[in-house]
Design a protein around this motif. Sequence first.
Motif, PDB file in Angstrom:
ATOM      1  N   UNK A 316      -5.609 -19.599  12.646  1.00  0.00           N
ATOM      2  CA  UNK A 316      -6.644 -19.232  12.971  1.00  0.00           C
ATOM      3  C   UNK A 316      -7.284 -20.689  13.816  1.00  0.00           C
ATOM      4  N   UNK A 317      -7.354 -20.450  15.103  1.00  0.00           N
ATOM      5  CA  UNK A 317      -7.928 -21.690  15.801  1.00  0.00           C
ATOM      6  C   UNK A 317      -9.254 -21.165  16.539  1.00  0.00           C
ATOM      7  N   UNK A 318     -10.098 -21.845  16.024  1.00  0.00           N
ATOM      8  CA  UNK A 318     -11.395 -21.732  16.875  1.00  0.00           C
ATOM      9  C   UNK A 318     -11.878 -23.110  17.529  1.00  0.00           C
ATOM     10  N   UNK A 319     -12.206 -23.015  18.858  1.00  0.00           N
ATOM     11  CA  UNK A 319     -12.598 -24.274  19.414  1.00  0.00           C
ATOM     12  C   UNK A 319     -13.438 -24.182  20.605  1.00  0.00           C
ATOM     13  N   UNK A 320     -14.196 -25.094  20.885  1.00  0.00           N
ATOM     14  CA  UNK A 320     -15.010 -25.273  21.981  1.00  0.00           C
ATOM     15  C   UNK A 320     -14.622 -26.560  22.701  1.00  0.00           C
ATOM     16  N   UNK A 321     -13.776 -26.896  23.654  1.00  0.00           N
ATOM     17  CA  UNK A 321     -13.575 -28.188  24.160  1.00  0.00           C
ATOM     18  C   UNK A 321     -13.793 -28.086  25.699  1.00  0.00           C
ATOM     19  N   UNK A 322     -14.625 -29.334  25.989  1.00  0.00           N
ATOM     20  CA  UNK A 322     -15.080 -29.467  27.447  1.00  0.00           C
ATOM     21  C   UNK A 322     -14.065 -30.715  27.937  1.00  0.00           C
ATOM     22  N   UNK A 323     -13.361 -30.436  29.169  1.00  0.00           N
ATOM     23  CA  UNK A 323     -12.489 -31.711  29.625  1.00  0.00           C
ATOM     24  C   UNK A 323     -13.537 -32.080  30.726  1.00  0.00           C
ATOM     25  N   UNK A 324     -13.364 -33.316  30.833  1.00  0.00           N
ATOM     26  CA  UNK A 324     -14.112 -34.027  32.141  1.00  0.00           C
ATOM     27  C   UNK A 324     -12.936 -34.950  32.773  1.00  0.00           C
ATOM     28  N   UNK A 325     -12.897 -34.720  34.317  1.00  0.00           N
ATOM     29  CA  UNK A 325     -12.136 -35.543  34.900  1.00  0.00           C
ATOM     30  C   UNK A 325     -12.968 -36.249  35.845  1.00  0.00           C
ATOM     31  N   UNK A 326     -13.040 -37.413  35.879  1.00  0.00           N
ATOM     32  CA  UNK A 326     -13.612 -38.345  37.099  1.00  0.00           C
ATOM     33  C   UNK A 326     -12.815 -38.625  38.299  1.00  0.00           C
TER      34      UNK A 326
END
Length: 540
Positions: A316-326
């Motif tokens: 079970x993998x629960x995730x909330x990931x926000x990736x930011x690229x400048x």
Amino acid sequence: MPMNIEYSCVQLIDLPDEILMIILKKLSNVLVLYSLIGVNKRLNTIVCDSTFTSHLTLMRYFSDDCIYPLPDPMLGRFLQILPEIHHNIKWLNLESSSMERILLATNYPNLYGLGLYKIDIETAVSLFIDNSSWIPILKNQISSLFIDTIKYKDCYQKNIHIRVLSHIFITFTNLKHLNFCPCICGTQQSFIDILPLSVMSSTLLELYITIERFDYCLYLLDGRVNQLRLLHVNIDYISSSNFAVNNKEKLLNLRFFLLHCRCSTSVYDELILPLLHRMPNLEELDLYLIVNCKTEFIDGNNLKNNIFNHMPRLNQLTFNIRSIISHRNKMNLPSNKDIQHTFRDFTDNKIISCVDYFPENKYSHCHIYSYPYKLKHYNEITNNFPGGLFKYVHEISLFDERPFEHEFFCRIAESFPLLEELTVINKKSQNCKRSIKTENDNQDLSIIKYPHLNKLFLNEAHDDYVEEFLIDTKVCLPNNVCLFVKYESLESVTYNFTRNATRLNCAKVNYMCTKLDYLTNRDFQFPKHFKDYFLHVDLS
């Protein structure tokens, strides 16, 4: 017809024990004991059952997260009741001002769990460092401990949390479950000095903890809690450090790991992944991260290669990931369709993705999360918001470089039915704003309702959004919403506090005044019609 209380009581007592139990289970255990113990022998037998006596919360808890002691008469009565039921009590939830009187009222031979709430720094020192009078009595039998809200008054006292944690490990010799909510903060050196490797727990199986730095998590996992099976960590920020910390030894017993951090980090590859790779036997993983990436978003391929391939038992993998690229120059970044395609092998999970590009601010972000969404907050929602039902979310923020139209706010209200706190950050005027010829020309628009809203932040919003929320044919605000907005915006939108279309909503809100002129000039006077608009104003 007046009720015959005596006859009603006879009817209640005449009910079979099974029916009485069903009725009484609808009430709180504390209320059942306080009201019925001592009435007669039969009721005593029923209410002294472990159903009502094993877990007791001897404090008052309100919906605004405020905790208070029981009223004195009620507390006094329980000090008499506790000796009668002491052998049944297994868990007590207590607040700081009354806990010592309750814990010393009798002996608790079967007590294994304590929840201690609203603890100030002096109480914490007395309990865990100076060894309060009840600690020696219970230290060998407490296996579960929940500690909430240790507050410090100055920076010098920050290290006290580390000292308290150290003494908890030393004192409670059979501790298996620890929930330590206060944020542990200080310097890396103080953490090493106050919690050296010799301070450890060989019995601890579950740890829920809030810490300031990622380093502290690594220190805790440096041989101090080798038997740990479950670890929940909330971290203020994750950054690199000059201190040498062991991030290689395998954590073979760990089965469940949660890592949440609301501040962005640039060391996902350098620190976070190496820690995860130390957990080969992990079965459940929960990640909430904001990651500054260099050239590529974190997507399904990244999770598969860097997480699943290193955890063969993970189910079970629960995730909330926000990736930011400048980006200063134009970059070939993937579309939302491309990101979704990377999750084609995630057949057991519904994965939502949202990719946004912000050319004015020169950055892009990709938000991926497993659905259903279980967090209480959802930040930086844009026009690309995919929708859905978010029944656990109470706090959201909206941000975009494109305008939000009325239909967008309709979708927000539908998706977040229990919304309590809303922030709007958008400097763009609405495109579909209709020219207003009369005060009633917008009645064909659907009126949006936020029934649970109590805080509305419009400080960084264009005046169109102030108007969006204040015109009563667009939005119906509940009473007593705290409104944070620039005074100049209110002047403009309300036509200097004379506009009828905004009068109803303005009368409902509690305007949190932030006008600089008022704060710096005592001679400042609000306009004549101001009080007709805002019946509730906070000038603090």
